[in-house]
Design an enzyme around this catalytic site. Structure first.
Site, PDB file in Angstrom:
ATOM      1  N   ASN A  16      -8.279  -4.773  14.243  1.00 31.48           N
ATOM      2  CA  ASN A  16      -8.725  -4.104  13.279  1.00 31.48           C
ATOM      3  C   ASN A  16      -9.577  -3.745  13.994  1.00 31.48           C
ATOM      4  OD1 ASN A  16      -6.060  -4.533  12.467  1.00 31.48           O
ATOM      5  ND2 ASN A  16      -6.238  -4.748  10.947  1.00 31.48           N
TER       6      ASN A  16
ATOM      7  N   ASN B 198      -2.304 -10.551   8.415  1.00 35.17           N
ATOM      8  CA  ASN B 198      -2.888  -9.703   8.712  1.00 35.17           C
ATOM      9  C   ASN B 198      -4.524  -9.931   8.278  1.00 35.17           C
ATOM     10  OD1 ASN B 198      -3.617  -6.553   9.166  1.00 35.17           O
ATOM     11  ND2 ASN B 198      -4.174  -6.403   7.254  1.00 35.17           N
ATOM     12  N   GLU B 199      -6.169  -9.982   9.114  1.00 37.86           N
ATOM     13  CA  GLU B 199      -6.890 -10.417   8.542  1.00 37.86           C
ATOM     14  C   GLU B 199      -7.020 -11.532   8.211  1.00 37.86           C
ATOM     15  OE1 GLU B 199      -7.935  -6.851   6.671  1.00 37.86           O
ATOM     16  OE2 GLU B 199      -8.432  -5.278   8.416  1.00 37.86           O
TER      17      GLU B 199
ATOM     18  N   ARG C  50       4.269   0.131  12.951  1.00 44.29           N
ATOM     19  CA  ARG C  50       3.494  -1.020  12.505  1.00 44.29           C
ATOM     20  C   ARG C  50       3.973  -1.478  10.710  1.00 44.29           C
ATOM     21  NH1 ARG C  50      -2.032  -3.576  11.226  1.00 44.29           N
ATOM     22  NH2 ARG C  50      -1.385  -6.099  10.825  1.00 44.29           N
TER      23      ARG C  50
ATOM     24  N   HIS D 211       0.297  -9.385   4.591  1.00 43.01           N
ATOM     25  CA  HIS D 211       0.194  -8.029   5.173  1.00 43.01           C
ATOM     26  C   HIS D 211      -0.846  -8.374   3.462  1.00 43.01           C
ATOM     27  CE1 HIS D 211      -2.767  -4.071   7.239  1.00 43.01           C
ATOM     28  NE2 HIS D 211      -2.922  -4.523   5.785  1.00 43.01           N
TER      29      HIS D 211
ATOM     30  N   GLN E 192       0.742  -1.307  -0.545  1.00 45.42           N
ATOM     31  CA  GLN E 192      -0.004   0.099  -0.164  1.00 45.42           C
ATOM     32  C   GLN E 192       0.909   1.470   0.605  1.00 45.42           C
ATOM     33  OE1 GLN E 192      -2.981  -1.680   3.471  1.00 45.42           O
ATOM     34  NE2 GLN E 192      -3.851  -0.189   1.960  1.00 45.42           N
TER      35      GLN E 192
ATOM     36  N   TYR F  97     -13.377  -0.660  12.677  1.00 41.57           N
ATOM     37  CA  TYR F  97     -13.447   0.148  11.455  1.00 41.57           C
ATOM     38  C   TYR F  97     -15.090   0.642  11.931  1.00 41.57           C
ATOM     39  CZ  TYR F  97      -9.007  -0.091   9.306  1.00 41.57           C
ATOM     40  OH  TYR F  97      -7.217   0.011   9.172  1.00 41.57           O
TER      41      TYR F  97
ATOM     42  N   HIS G 110      -2.491  -5.290 -12.877  1.00 36.58           N
ATOM     43  CA  HIS G 110      -1.984  -5.386 -14.023  1.00 36.58           C
ATOM     44  C   HIS G 110      -3.348  -5.591 -14.919  1.00 36.58           C
ATOM     45  CE1 HIS G 110       1.960  -4.228 -12.206  1.00 36.58           C
ATOM     46  NE2 HIS G 110       1.320  -3.074 -11.899  1.00 36.58           N
TER      47      HIS G 110
ATOM     48  N   ASP H 114       2.090   0.058  -8.526  1.00 37.17           N
ATOM     49  CA  ASP H 114       3.353   0.053  -8.959  1.00 37.17           C
ATOM     50  C   ASP H 114       4.448   1.567  -7.954  1.00 37.17           C
ATOM     51  OD1 ASP H 114       2.028  -1.562 -10.293  1.00 37.17           O
ATOM     52  OD2 ASP H 114       2.666  -0.205 -12.165  1.00 37.17           O
TER      53      ASP H 114
ATOM     54  N   GLU I 131      -5.556  -1.177  14.180  1.00 36.36           N
ATOM     55  CA  GLU I 131      -5.267  -0.890  13.075  1.00 36.36           C
ATOM     56  C   GLU I 131      -7.201  -0.260  14.058  1.00 36.36           C
ATOM     57  OE1 GLU I 131      -5.931  -2.031   9.351  1.00 36.36           O
ATOM     58  OE2 GLU I 131      -4.248  -3.112   9.421  1.00 36.36           O
TER      59      GLU I 131
END
Length: 510
Positions: free
Chosen positions: A334, A197-198, A108, A153, A50, A336, A70, A83, A404
């Protein structure tokens, strides 16, 4: 969003909204500052794909997100890819400078599997990739910022995806081999490790995994293999590195709160929690281990009705149950948002069978009144409090690392009052849970800066720092929320009424 029916829906929504209004009113009535516990740590989180960019340089090979972004025609809106992302492969020193500006205790970040092991296996270690992470870690330690590292991740090597990826039983061995390399290379300085992660998102986000037509089968194979991969990596650390490196290892699970639409929907809300995150929490943190009993019984019954000779949910052997059970030194969480859950006759035939959602057999939705006009995020902090309380009550109050929590703005700009309001509300809810005994050790905001947000590309903006993607220089500019977070870290108190003074550059604040 699914529409709900029934004569009493409006009254139930009014009750829910009244509860939220009262909760918000209480928050803003509170003129007292609340102190964070001594030793509590604050940080920020990102992930490799990311932010790093440099997707095909210095020996890095292709991962599943390189591959899917892509494809022609473009898979994501605006043909967004990672990219270049936030160009952190080249701007890591500026990233550390931002950590210093905020006063972070820790940062992290994740390691890119394909940047370290370009063949996907430990037969070849990429020196350039190793040097990049060494440089980042050493730059942080120079300023007493603790590195916390996620091994996986979302960016599986494409070579492994082509031979089954997370559905291949051998993947747990491949992952533990990769983990061993990371522990060997960086464990002398990294003392906090997050294996994956997740896992739910790893197994269910079919645009990346390619499991779209195999829901109810591939996602459960993935779930078992992810848990075994975590367990084996934990075992590797225990057996080979813990004595000399003296660190800790856990996993990160995404946990929403599911509020029953009415008192009659308590079972529906519990069912969706079991499927969405209980399937990953229960095997590790429960006394018995294994997948949750209700989930096993539901899938076995439906599998038989559908003509399968055995359950579509794979079994753990007794040895595998023991490998996974207890394989975490902390609970990485995490969080949200919150959803409403219900189940009625409208669900009949709604989901394809067999499938994960048909097995779960629950409808969830977010009331329109909860949504900001500027964001896909919702400010429903009482759900955060309920999640933390449930984990304390159901799983023996494990040490919790909040890895998160953050607010998504789709507008951008540096005057992000909605994000600041969200943070005040959620930190307040977390402090309430702590005051009642939840063993919460640290809090990490998502995210340090704007980044590539998976399926939404660059449309979603979570950063404390705005990234200029158009100049070619990727300047990072602190938002109003960065000044607020800086004050929390400096004072170690939550002041609901604090308003930042942005006339003083954040780098000049004392």
């Amino acid at each position: 969003m699914l529409q709900i029916n029934g004569d009493n829906v409006k009254s139930h929504l009014l009750l829910i909204l009244c509860a939220i209004t009262l909760s918000t009113a209480e928050l803003h009535k509170d003129t007292q500052t609340k102190k964070f516990p001594d030793g509590f740590l604050f940080g920020a989180s990102t992930s490799a794909y990311q932010i790093e960019g440099a997707w095909n340089v210095d020996g890095k090979s292709e991962n599943i997100w390189d591959h899917i972004t892509h494809k022609i025609p473009c898979f994501l809106s605006n043909c967004d890819t990672g990219d270049v992302a936030a160009n952190s492969y080249y701007l890591y020193k500026r990233d550390v400078e931002m950590m210093r500006e905020l006063g972070l205790d820790f940062y992290r970040f994740s390691i890119s599997w394909t940047r370290i092991l370009p063949t996907s296996f430990p037969d070849k270690i990429n020196e350039a990739g190793k040097n990049y992470y060494n440089n980042l870690i050493n730059e942080m330690l120079k300023y007493n910022i603790t590195p916390m590292v996620t091994l996986y991740h979302g960016d599986l090597p494409q070579k492994l995806q082509q031979i089954g990826g997370w559905t291949n039983p051998e993947v747990s061995k491949w992952f533990s081999d990769y983990a061993r390399v990371a522990f060997e290379l960086f464990g002398d300085r990294v003392k906090h490790w997050f294996t994956l992660n997740e896992p739910k998102e790893t197994c269910n986000q079919d645009y990346a995994t390619g499991f779209r037509d195999l829901s109810g089968i591939a996602d459960y194979l993935c779930a078992k293999n992810v848990l075994l991969a975590h367990g084996k990596a934990y075992e590797v650390y225990n057996n080979e590195f813990r004595a000399s490196q003296n660190g800790n290892v856990g996993i990160v699970v995404s946990v929403k709160w599911y509020e029953p639409e009415t008192e009659k929907e308590i079972d529906a809300a519990e069912d969706v929690a079991i499927f969405e995150w209980g399937q990953f929490i229960h095997p590790i943190f429960s006394e018995t281990g294994d997948f949750p009993k209700k989930m096993k019984e539901r899938i076995a019954k439906k599998s038989a009705e559908q003509g399968f000779p055995s359950s579509r949910l794979p079994n753990f052997s007794p040895e595998e149950v023991e490998l996974v059970r207890g394989s975490a030194d902390f609970f990485g969480l995490n969080h949200y948002s919150t959803c409403i859950a219900y189940r009625n006759e409208s669900i009949n035939g709604l989901y394809e069978s067999p499938s994960y959602h048909d097995d779960m057999n629950v409808i969830t939705y977010t009331p329109n009144d909860w949504k900001s006009t500027e964001s896909a995020s919702t400010n429903v902090s009482w759900g955060f409090y309920k999640v933390l309380t449930k984990i304390r009550n159901d799983y023996g109050n494990p040490p919790i690392y909040i890895t998160e929590n953050g607010f998504n703005s789709e507008i951008g700009g540096i005057l992000d009052d909605n994000r600041m309001s969200y943070l005040k509300s959620y930190l307040n809810a977390m402090l309430d849970a702590i005051s009642e005994g939840s063993d919460i050790r640290l809090y990490s905001i998502w995210s340090l800066m704007d980044n590539f947000e998976w399926g939404t590309g660059y449309k979603s903006k979570y950063g404390l720092y705005e990234v200029n993607y158009t100049s070619g220089k990727f300047e990072r500019v602190p938002r109003k929320s960065a000044y607020f977070y800086r004050n929390v870290l400096k004072t170690r108190v939550l002041d609901i009424n604090f308003e930042p003074d942005m006339s003083v550059p954040i780098c000049e604040e004392n």
